[in-house]
Scaffold this active site. Sequence first.
Site, mmCIF file in Angstrom:
data_model
loop_
_atom_site.group_PDB
_atom_site.id
_atom_site.type_symbol
_atom_site.label_atom_id
_atom_site.label_comp_id
_atom_site.label_asym_id
_atom_site.label_seq_id
_atom_site.Cartn_x
_atom_site.Cartn_y
_atom_site.Cartn_z
ATOM 1 N N SER A 181 -60.116 97.617 57.626
ATOM 2 C CA SER A 181 -59.119 96.569 57.381
ATOM 3 C C SER A 181 -59.440 95.566 56.287
ATOM 4 C CB SER A 181 -58.831 95.811 58.668
ATOM 5 O OG SER A 181 -57.998 96.573 59.477
ATOM 6 N N LYS A 232 -58.004 84.966 57.323
ATOM 7 C CA LYS A 232 -57.169 85.829 58.166
ATOM 8 C C LYS A 232 -56.920 85.110 59.484
ATOM 9 C CE LYS A 232 -57.249 90.658 59.890
ATOM 10 N NZ LYS A 232 -58.046 91.925 59.881
ATOM 11 N N SER A 256 -55.655 96.015 58.342
ATOM 12 C CA SER A 256 -54.851 94.949 58.899
ATOM 13 C C SER A 256 -54.930 93.635 58.119
ATOM 14 C CB SER A 256 -55.288 94.696 60.340
ATOM 15 O OG SER A 256 -56.636 94.265 60.372
HETATM 16 N N1 GLN Z 1 -56.501 100.810 60.739
HETATM 17 C C1 GLN Z 1 -57.532 100.736 61.718
HETATM 18 C C2 GLN Z 1 -56.918 100.495 63.079
HETATM 19 O O1 GLN Z 1 -55.747 100.423 63.143
HETATM 20 C C3 GLN Z 1 -58.523 99.691 61.364
HETATM 21 C C4 GLN Z 1 -58.118 98.331 61.743
HETATM 22 C C5 GLN Z 1 -59.150 97.300 61.385
HETATM 23 O O2 GLN Z 1 -60.095 97.575 60.663
HETATM 24 N N2 GLN Z 1 -58.983 96.122 61.954
HETATM 25 O O3 GLN Z 1 -57.583 100.381 64.047
#
Ligand code: GLN
Length: 493
Positions: A177, A78, A153
């Site tokens: 994410s 990532k 994400s």
């Molecule tokens: N969807 C969650 C957020 O927007 C989690 C994001 C993540 O785990 N990086 O914060």
Amino acid sequence: MGIEKSVSELHELLVDKDISSIELTKAYIKRIQTVDPELKAYLTVLEDQALAQAAEVDRKIAHGEVLGALEGIPMALKDNMCTEGVRTSCASKMLENFMPPYNATVTDRLRAAGTILLGKVNMDEFAMGSSTENSYFAKTRNPWDLGCVPGGSSGGSAVAVAADEAAFALGSDTGGSIRQPAAFCGVVGMKPTYGVVSRYGLIAFASSLDQIGPLTKTVRDNALVMNAISGYDALDSTSVSYEKPDYTKFLVNDIKGLRIGIPREYFGEGIDPDVARGIQAGIQTLIDLGAEVAECSLPHTEYAIPAYYLIATAEASSNLARYDGVRYGFRTEAEDVLGMFKKTRAAGFGQEVKRRIMLGTYALSSGYYDAYYLKAQKVRTLIKQDFDKAFERFDVLLSPTAPTAAFKFGEKSANPLAMYLSDITTVPINLAGIPAISIPAGFVKGLPIGMQLMGKALDEGTLYRAAYTFEQNTNYHTLKPNLSKEVLACGSR
Ligand code: GLN
């Protein structure tokens, strides 16, 4: 040629000299060239570097050296994990040209394990989002339906694995994410216990919640990657010192007597009935395999979203203060220094990142701190206690990974609150710091759904055992999205 295989199968092929690491790497690069113009999982492809790394492994094979489990295996990171001399953008304009002068610990560990870095993959900007629509660069598409989001994400990581553009990938999980994109794309995703995988060199979003973990095609692969990346790291002050097991030891096809709790709050309002039905069928499979299943309650679940979105944004507002046009990346010129800060941050960050910086700054400001941030921290403790209590009775808890299967592009992006609410089944786990894994558990209208297994802190092993048993007795993980020329061609219209 081989690209659809699991890491453990590829290892056998390499050892038996049925394929060389160079051939394998070339096959993945060809796959990326074929499907990625449509899927857009990759932000950077490192063809030359990858082939050079593969050549090194092939020399070892030629010399008859013993090959480690991940040696010669091509993978993706990532784009929030630092790679020395290789752009690490966090999918943000702010870091569009950022070349880290050092490697993240996970980057180093995977290099030491002999893996081949194919490239860096797309994500929501600074890991803020649930759909990868917040990337500054591109919208990654779900290989099961090009009109749907891959989740987020870590959308790029999940797609790279699901579409055979990498043998495995790493993602990061602050509130779901890793698990949610794994569920949306039909792959296995593990969010380890907080502190088990070093965060050194992971660009911070919310430091008390962020955790790196593997996205893989199989549960075995997941355990193999965990073996390589986990364990104490003196460079991360929150790293946990613990006796690190060989995670593959837990891969036994047997869950007789395993006590599984079903938290009823995770099957309530907002959960798509088709998803709930799919997970119920999965639960029946586990019962048939000898698990002891009973309902339980995690009564503070309804407060998890507000607590998470206060704590995560508060920490983000502090972590992102460093992007001011002086220390890092992008800069907009202005009359004076204050003007430069303002213009840089206004132009360098996307809308969602700015929304969160404002929300977090507000929650931490004097006069509001007690009402919001401090309150959220107290709720966090209550949520953690809910889990502690449940784990007195159960070895593992089980839920859908996400309330729905993958949604359409644009379906939630205009309404931040709707997007936030879709995280209800994943954020409590980060607040509690415990591990959870998502495994393929069926399909709803042709789209994959994930089953989430949650465990006690440091008990990744039991999650692997349960996940492995489920996987060995189902075939969901063997099904592949159709990415024929025709499908890719109509996606581009
Ligand atoms: N969807 C969650 C957020 O927007 C989690 C994001 C993540 O785990 N990086 O914060």
